[in-house]
Motif scaffolding. Sequence first.
Motif, short mmCIF file in Angstrom:
data_model
loop_
_atom_site.label_atom_id
_atom_site.label_comp_id
_atom_site.label_asym_id
_atom_site.label_seq_id
_atom_site.Cartn_x
_atom_site.Cartn_y
_atom_site.Cartn_z
N THR A 655 0.86 -1.28 0.05
CA THR A 655 -0.07 -0.09 0.07
C THR A 655 0.71 1.18 0.03
OG1 THR A 655 -1.75 -1.14 1.08
CG2 THR A 655 -1.78 1.05 1.39
N GLY A 656 2.01 1.21 0.77
CA GLY A 656 2.83 2.28 0.83
C GLY A 656 3.52 2.50 -0.52
N GLU A 657 3.75 1.45 -1.18
CA GLU A 657 4.50 1.59 -2.57
C GLU A 657 3.39 2.22 -3.47
OE1 GLU A 657 6.94 1.84 -5.92
OE2 GLU A 657 7.34 1.44 -3.69
N ALA A 658 2.12 2.00 -3.45
CA ALA A 658 0.97 2.62 -4.07
C ALA A 658 0.90 4.12 -3.80
CB ALA A 658 -0.30 1.93 -3.85
N TYR A 659 1.01 4.45 -2.82
CA TYR A 659 1.03 6.00 -2.27
C TYR A 659 2.31 6.69 -2.90
CZ TYR A 659 -3.31 6.05 0.54
OH TYR A 659 -4.68 6.15 0.76
N TRP A 660 3.44 6.01 -2.83
CA TRP A 660 4.56 6.64 -3.09
C TRP A 660 4.45 6.99 -4.66
CZ3 TRP A 660 7.68 9.35 -0.59
CH2 TRP A 660 8.25 9.07 0.66
N ARG A 661 3.81 5.99 -5.27
CA ARG A 661 3.55 6.20 -6.86
C ARG A 661 2.91 7.23 -7.05
NH1 ARG A 661 3.74 0.18 -9.91
NH2 ARG A 661 5.71 -0.41 -8.81
N SER A 662 1.90 7.49 -6.32
CA SER A 662 0.95 8.57 -6.51
C SER A 662 1.49 9.98 -6.09
CB SER A 662 -0.25 8.43 -5.43
OG SER A 662 -0.05 8.89 -4.05
N THR A 663 2.66 9.94 -5.36
CA THR A 663 3.52 11.13 -5.31
C THR A 663 4.34 11.63 -6.36
OG1 THR A 663 5.35 10.13 -3.99
CG2 THR A 663 3.39 10.73 -2.64
N GLY A 664 4.59 10.62 -7.09
CA GLY A 664 5.47 10.89 -8.52
C GLY A 664 6.94 10.95 -8.17
N GLN A 665 7.37 10.20 -7.06
CA GLN A 665 8.79 10.46 -6.66
C GLN A 665 9.11 9.05 -6.08
OE1 GLN A 665 9.38 13.54 -4.30
NE2 GLN A 665 8.64 12.69 -2.35
N PRO A 666 10.34 8.49 -5.84
CA PRO A 666 10.83 7.40 -5.20
C PRO A 666 10.52 7.46 -3.64
CG PRO A 666 12.76 8.57 -5.96
CD PRO A 666 11.42 9.27 -6.54
N ARG A 667 10.66 6.46 -3.04
CA ARG A 667 10.48 6.37 -1.68
C ARG A 667 11.53 7.45 -1.11
NH1 ARG A 667 8.29 0.89 -1.35
NH2 ARG A 667 6.75 0.89 0.68
N LEU A 701 -0.44 -3.45 -3.72
CA LEU A 701 -0.09 -2.59 -4.78
C LEU A 701 -0.99 -2.19 -5.72
CD1 LEU A 701 2.07 -0.58 -5.79
CD2 LEU A 701 3.05 -2.56 -6.88
N THR A 702 -1.64 -3.34 -6.27
CA THR A 702 -2.78 -2.97 -7.30
C THR A 702 -4.04 -2.84 -6.88
OG1 THR A 702 -2.71 -5.53 -7.48
CG2 THR A 702 -1.41 -4.44 -8.89
N GLY A 703 -4.44 -3.18 -5.52
CA GLY A 703 -5.71 -2.73 -5.17
C GLY A 703 -6.20 -1.42 -4.80
N LEU A 704 -7.16 -1.10 -4.20
CA LEU A 704 -7.45 0.24 -3.79
C LEU A 704 -6.65 0.76 -2.77
CD1 LEU A 704 -11.50 0.11 -4.21
CD2 LEU A 704 -9.88 1.20 -5.65
N PRO A 705 -5.72 1.93 -2.95
CA PRO A 705 -5.03 2.31 -1.80
C PRO A 705 -5.63 2.73 -0.82
CG PRO A 705 -4.40 3.50 -3.88
CD PRO A 705 -5.69 2.45 -4.29
N GLN A 706 -7.00 3.21 -0.67
CA GLN A 706 -7.88 3.70 0.40
C GLN A 706 -8.10 2.51 1.11
OE1 GLN A 706 -8.66 6.75 1.56
NE2 GLN A 706 -9.10 5.55 3.26
#
Length: 719
Positions: A655-667, A701-706
Amino acid sequence: MRGHLPDENPGFVGRRTELERVSAALAEHRLVTVTGVGGVGKTRLALRAAHRAAELYPDGAWWTDLTPLDGDRLLVALVADSVDLFDHTPGMATTGLCRRLAEDRLLLVLDSCEHLAEPCARLVTELLAAAPGLTVLATSRRPLGVAGERVVALDPLPPAGGDALELLRRAAGEEFTAAGPAGEICVRLEGIPLALELAAAQIRLQGAEAVRDQLGTRFDAPPSARFDLLAHTERVWPSRHQTLRAAIGWSHELSAPLERLLWARLSVFRGPFDLASATAVCIGGPLNRATLPGALDGLVRASVVRPPDAGGRLRMLDTIRAYGATWLDRAGETAAVADRHAAHFRGLARRGETEWHGARQLRWYRTVDAHHTDLRTALDRLLRTDPDAALDLIGSVAFAWSCRGRLREARDGLEQALLLSGARGRSRARALWALGVTLVLQGEFGPAQEVSERCAREARYTEYTEGAEGPRHMEGPRHTEGTGGTEYSEGADGVRRTADHGRPGDLTLDAAALAGLLALTTGRPMAAHVVVGHVLDAARGGPADSAARLRCHLVGVFALTGLGRLGEARDRALALRALCEELDEHWTRTALEYQLALTGLLEGDPASAAGHARAMLAGTRGLGASLGVALGLDVLATALAAAGDGARAADVSGTGEAYWRSTGQPRRGLPGLRALHEKYTDTARATIGEPAYEEIFVRALTGLPQDGLDRALGDPRQT
């Protein structure tokens, strides 16, 4: 289901054939554009088609309303925000958006493209080339002209058919027959949905027969005698179809004089507005605080203004707003009302900054977010007309924008205002501080260092030079607007504006906090400790005295953690957290929970760390801070892995990786946490086995982040 689509309008009627055409086109083409005249129902059809097709796209259907934009400068940022790509990347915005969509299969809806047709065409071309799984559904009064575009032309409802009559019946709340006056109204208005809705509002007020007679009288007259039609309006009112224009003009004529005046002045709002904002911007002459509410109620009854939503916000459809704007221009009030609009939202921004420290922080944070479109409109106006005021506005809201994930917009506005404004003093120091924070959050440490040094110099100048001699311009004559004595003295809000007998003031404290933040994120905790410690030792007062002091103390706690002085760091953090709870301060409190979680991990107490991480996540979710959520999920995943719960660690990490991708930057994260995260992730993989870990990670990662965030915040015993 992933994605975001607005709720459908309950007034959707008919369009079965058109809906099938759009659905079929989406199945075969990657770009489908619904075209038609204003008010014909393009948005409603696209929304219904998107809801219908959403389940066919694994990564969801996402809606972007382009009507708030008055130019293409923020087009990419708005589209990125609509697909949950929070604007953190420092590089080209289009590149980040292409990267976000590259591997997804989703439907992107771009509503109301006509005023940005060429920029939209360029953007869509790039996105379709970069993202093979992307489908775009657009609405526009004319095609975008992109290769492979499938155009679905939308005509009005058949005037003599049942759908037009049904729409009129629903909007008016009455039963009609085709043989009566309602049928004649549908024919007169050529089945145009928006025109029928305006007529329905008048039917509720006057009755169907009166409306039919008025339309007959007006529409049978020569065009020049129908209404006082304005010249050069072909962009809004295509020459091939003047009926909607005439219908809106008829509604305009039926409105009372004060309602017409308010209609024109409300056209300056690009987004939803509330009564307080409408009053501040639109009063003048016969429109005053006593008469405006009644005029506004009249426009709502006439369907010119949409009824208030649950938050009390009203809005006008773009077509009706454009009509009002032509009358505002004819009255010669466009510039004056735009200036009042800009002044009002500059004042709102300043109040939001003042209220940041204290019990009203969350309320004003949400207020600034709710009025984002008009704050941006005001900023654009001031950048053209009063760059010094623009610097003041963006300096007041940029930190809140950055917290919300609007880093690109904050940086763009700050850099423009700093370039165009020659003012020196508090506004410039504050803007440099906000820009430095934004650059640090984007990972632009080199530019952040240069801005940090400029911020420190400007703070010293303001508090030790200008405080005694008065504000100055960088060039030209002395500048005094908005920077009088009270600006730099102890205000009613309790915030110290200038140095006290040589002691650092809030500007110097914030400059030190910025330097400390930069040192922390680049792995130099001792430098952070020294810089904030030096300034705090020289300053009077405690942490609760101002937001700047609180930020300095926060940096000091993180510096102690980085230096390994964990007990001292924990004690100070707990004391500051108690103070934040007393103040009802949210932002610093969530940062302290992050620090306490990190301290728990370093002390070998993963259970404590997990508790603090969940508290941080609850706070950052309430603030809508995607970067904070991503950081919190990382520390929670690390704590779970350290406790030996490999399965839940994998779920939270995915889930964290999904949110990081939504920020447009690496961890990102503090160096100490990154090392712990890698260490305990390897442990979790070994505990449950690499295949099991990867399966859980990818599913999250592929599920709903929420949904993943809800699981992370839920009962630790849940699986």
